[in-house]
Design an enzyme around this catalytic site. Structure first.
Site, PDB file in Angstrom:
ATOM      1  N   HIS A  26       0.941  -1.197  -0.116  1.00 55.73           N
ATOM      2  CA  HIS A  26       0.135  -0.066  -0.091  1.00 55.73           C
ATOM      3  C   HIS A  26       0.921   1.335   0.049  1.00 55.73           C
ATOM      4  O   HIS A  26       1.050   1.601   0.936  1.00 55.73           O
ATOM      5  CB  HIS A  26      -0.890   0.138   1.037  1.00 55.73           C
ATOM      6  CG  HIS A  26      -1.818  -1.085   1.283  1.00 55.73           C
ATOM      7  ND1 HIS A  26      -1.387  -2.539   1.550  1.00 55.73           N
ATOM      8  CD2 HIS A  26      -3.153  -1.276   1.050  1.00 55.73           C
ATOM      9  CE1 HIS A  26      -2.426  -3.221   1.692  1.00 55.73           C
ATOM     10  NE2 HIS A  26      -3.399  -2.478   1.429  1.00 55.73           N
ATOM     11  N   HIS A 261      -3.908   2.986  -3.531  1.00 51.37           N
ATOM     12  CA  HIS A 261      -4.282   2.679  -2.089  1.00 51.37           C
ATOM     13  C   HIS A 261      -3.521   1.261  -1.723  1.00 51.37           C
ATOM     14  O   HIS A 261      -2.605   1.357  -0.884  1.00 51.37           O
ATOM     15  CB  HIS A 261      -5.772   2.438  -1.706  1.00 51.37           C
ATOM     16  CG  HIS A 261      -6.160   2.227  -0.624  1.00 51.37           C
ATOM     17  ND1 HIS A 261      -5.993   0.923   0.229  1.00 51.37           N
ATOM     18  CD2 HIS A 261      -6.587   3.035   0.441  1.00 51.37           C
ATOM     19  CE1 HIS A 261      -6.411   1.087   1.295  1.00 51.37           C
ATOM     20  NE2 HIS A 261      -6.903   2.348   1.666  1.00 51.37           N
ATOM     21  N   HIS A 474     -27.562 -15.436  25.482  1.00 47.88           N
ATOM     22  CA  HIS A 474     -26.414 -14.931  26.452  1.00 47.88           C
ATOM     23  C   HIS A 474     -25.760 -16.362  26.886  1.00 47.88           C
ATOM     24  O   HIS A 474     -24.973 -16.456  27.271  1.00 47.88           O
ATOM     25  CB  HIS A 474     -27.095 -14.475  27.800  1.00 47.88           C
ATOM     26  CG  HIS A 474     -27.220 -12.874  27.745  1.00 47.88           C
ATOM     27  ND1 HIS A 474     -28.234 -12.644  26.604  1.00 47.88           N
ATOM     28  CD2 HIS A 474     -26.914 -11.935  28.507  1.00 47.88           C
ATOM     29  CE1 HIS A 474     -28.204 -11.122  26.742  1.00 47.88           C
ATOM     30  NE2 HIS A 474     -27.558 -10.868  27.968  1.00 47.88           N
TER      31      HIS A 474
END
Length: 662
Positions: A26, A261, A474
């Site tokens: 990059h 990029h 949960h």
């Protein structure tokens, strides 16, 4: 004399050449942020390339870690032990310049970054550590802990939710030594971000309580310098410097576009870029005058020497505090900790309490924390359920940072990444807590601790369907398997108070491995043990009930150990010989020598496992001819006792399975 532009262009040249040679990487971010980096590193950053571990150095974090050639260029140019050959070997096997910055691979890299948003979270943790240690150790006229944390971040970090979690808390805690630079280039991999990112970042951070310096020209050194001076002048608030930059600055055909990029510029474009920048030097060649101007070894040595003088005066005035500071920054435990821990474990065994392992965990903190002042607790808004507070706990705040406990709020991911940063900073040994199911929010930060070999402590409670009425949202099922599958992570699920105490001691004594302790909501029976059995808990698995020439081996963890013991008693009444194995930490057990493993799990004997969690993990121990009692679906909302019966996780079911198989 080289100009600032010349110095910044050295970063651009090294970055684009390294990416091109690797044919991967990059180049855009390093080229766009080169001017910001030059001003920060040349004019402000306090560091010593000859001693990257100097305690009071400034910390620098590249949160947008894909731009790794930026930090590699900075480290090489500044004089760190990162020779040009390593930059030429960018992204190659065994190089010190991996694709994303990795802690432990490259000298001077403070944390592993790449998963966007976690770098700024680590930086918030580092800044919190600095503030807490300053509150605990600094005395009037003796500021031995006094450094800044600087972080670079981009649009991707801003979009990741974790940046909201940690930056909100940073404002609340008044982390005034934290300075973040927002690389506002308007480009991400998919193109111009205005199609998916239109936040008013200035207002967002002002709402967090940050000082925000907007509209800084990221290619104007004087504007950048003035912004940093303004940031450093405000020690009551963290500062965000919003820098407008051009990604791939200097590339005639690709700057300002997504093309630069995440891909090399290309040989032809690099030629054109050299012409536009006026950089008339071959790849990987830095002129001597530019290299000399970048070199920070002399300035770094002077800065550290000045701090050494301050610390010598501090040591003379406060010798005990100075000794304690050095011990903690080295990561050494107090000399008497092992003896204190052993005595505590013996006392827990003698009491034989029938309590929830989460309560046993709290008792462990209560007993061990007074001898361990570096222990720094916290919970994601569940202190009363996780039972992480103890009698000596003192919350940290913007006004008083000298405490030993952080109330993280409902920020599981942020908390976990922050304690990675706290650990990396040094001087504190943090633990963070939440419900076990919510480790899913934080899982990537948990993985990063394992990858970085950081001995972070995770406290997870409400470990199974045993939590009862809260139901399947949960109730953990698959989480234990996920954590046990993570390299370099020790996952403990204790069967009672004794195993809980041992797990805590092992977690505290760990030096290169994070430990996750998974505790129950419901009470667990005490198991009688010999001194040798207590010692063997540290091995991750051990024989709780031995048998001569066993017909079967029953393996269990946590709340199901008592079911295995009960099943063994029933089977023995039928004339069978049964060995019961408690395996609180499979990760540690798997590292034992083969002779010990064979002693615990004799070859040629059928094995059976019982655990109120996903079944498939246990095939590695029982094989295809053994048997497993466990979960193959999500839970239900009902009292815990009813759930165990409904899902067949009972001693009776285990007895029936053994009878069927043998």
């Amino acid at each position: 004399m080289p100009s600032r532009s010349d110095l910044a262009n050295a970063i651009r040249a090294l970055s684009m050449d390294s990416v091109q040679k690797a044919k991967s990487g990059h180049p855009g971010a390093p080229m766009g942020m080169a001017d910001i980096a030059q001003v920060l590193w040349a004019d402000f950053l306090q560091h010593n390339p000859a001693n990257p571990d100097w305690y009071d150095r400034d910390r620098f974090v590249l949160s947008n870690g894909h731009g790794s050639m930026l930090i590699y260029s900075l480290l090489h140019l500044s004089g760190y032990d990162l020779p040009i050959e390593e930059l030429k070997n960018f992204r190659q096997m065994d190089s010190k310049t991996p694709g994303h910055p990795e802690y432990g691979y490259t000298v001077g890299v403070e944390t592993t970054t790449g998963p966007l948003g976690q770098g700024i979270a680590n930086a918030v943790g580092m800044a919190l550590a600095e503030k807490v240690l300053a509150g605990q150790f600094n005395r009037e006229g003796h500021d031995i802990v006094d450094h800044n944390t600087y972080a670079f971040l981009g649009d991707g970090c801003m979009m990741e939710g974790i940046s909201h979690e940690v930056c909100s808390l940073a404002g609340t805690l008044g982390l005034g030594k934290l300075v973040a630079f927002y690389d506002d280039n308007g480009i991400s991999i998919d193109g111009e971000v205005e199609g998916w990112f239109t936040d008013d970042t200035v207002k967002r951070f002002e709402a967090y309580g940050w000082q925000v310096i907007p509209r800084v020209n990221g290619h104007d050194p004087e504007e950048i310098k003035q912004a940093i001076e303004t940031a450093k002048a405000n020690t009551e608030q963290p500062t965000l410097i919003c820098c407008k930059t051009i990604i791939g600055f200097g590339s005639p055909n690709k700057e300002g576009k997504e093309d630069c990029h995440g891909a090399p510029l290309g040989d032809d474009e690099i030629v054109l870029t050299r012409e536009k920048l006026g950089w008339n030097h071959p790849p990987f060649e830095i002129p001597a005058d530019i290299k000399a101007k970048w070199d920070a070894k002399e300035a770094g040595a002077k800065a550290e020497a000045a701090w050494d003088e301050k610390f010598a005066a501090y040591s003379a005035a406060y010798p005990e505090l100075a000794s304690e500071f050095v011990r903690r920054m080295k990561g050494e435990l107090p000399g008497d900790f092992s003896a204190i821990a052993d005595a505590f474990i013996e006392s827990v065994n003698a009491k034989g309490e029938v309590i929830a392992s989460r309560k046993a965990s709290q008792n462990s903190i209560e007993a061990l924390a007074p001898s361990l002042p570096e222990l720094f607790g916290g919970s994601a808004d569940l202190a009363g359920s996780n039972l992480t507070l103890w009698s000596g706990a003192q919350g940290v705040s913007a006004a008083d940072p000298s405490g030993n406990y952080c109330f993280y709020g409902v920020r599981e991911f942020g908390m976990t990444a922050m304690i990675n940063g706290i650990t990396l900073h040094g001087g504190l040994k943090p633990y963070g807590a939440t419900f076990f199911i919510f480790m899913e929010y934080a899982r990537n930060a948990l993985r990063m601790a394992a990858l970085m070999k950081q001995p972070v402590i995770h406290v997870y409670t409400h470990d199974s369907i045993g939590l009862g009425e809260d139901g399947p949202t949960h109730q953990p099922v698959e989480q234990l398997t996920a954590m046990r599958s993570t390299p370099n992570l020790n996952t403990w699920r204790p069967a009672d108070a004794v195993e809980s105490a041992v797990a805590w001691v092992c977690a505290i004594q760990s030096t290169q491995t994070p430990n996750a302790m998974v505790f129950s909501r419901q009470n667990l029976a005490h198991n009688e043990r010999t001194a040798q059995q207590i010692a063997d808990i540290r091995k991750g698995g051990y024989v709780l009930k031995a048998a001569t020439n066993p017909d079967a081996v029953l393996i269990a963890t946590g709340s199901e150990v008592s079911l295995a013991v009960e099943a063994a008693a029933t089977l023995e009444a039928q004339g069978k010989s049964i060995q019961v194995v408690s395996m609180p930490c499979t990760d540690v057990f798997d590292t034992q020598d083969q002779a010990y493993i064979n002693e615990v799990l004799p070859a040629g004997v059928k094995r059976f496992a019982i655990e109120a969690a996903a079944k498939d993990f246990w095939y590695k121990y029982v094989g295809l001819d053994g048997g497993i009692i466990g979960m193959s679906s999500f839970g239900e909302s009902a009292p815990a006792g009813e759930l165990y019966k409904h899902f067949g996780i009972t001693a009776e079911a285990l007895v029936a399975l053994v009878e069927e198989k043998i």
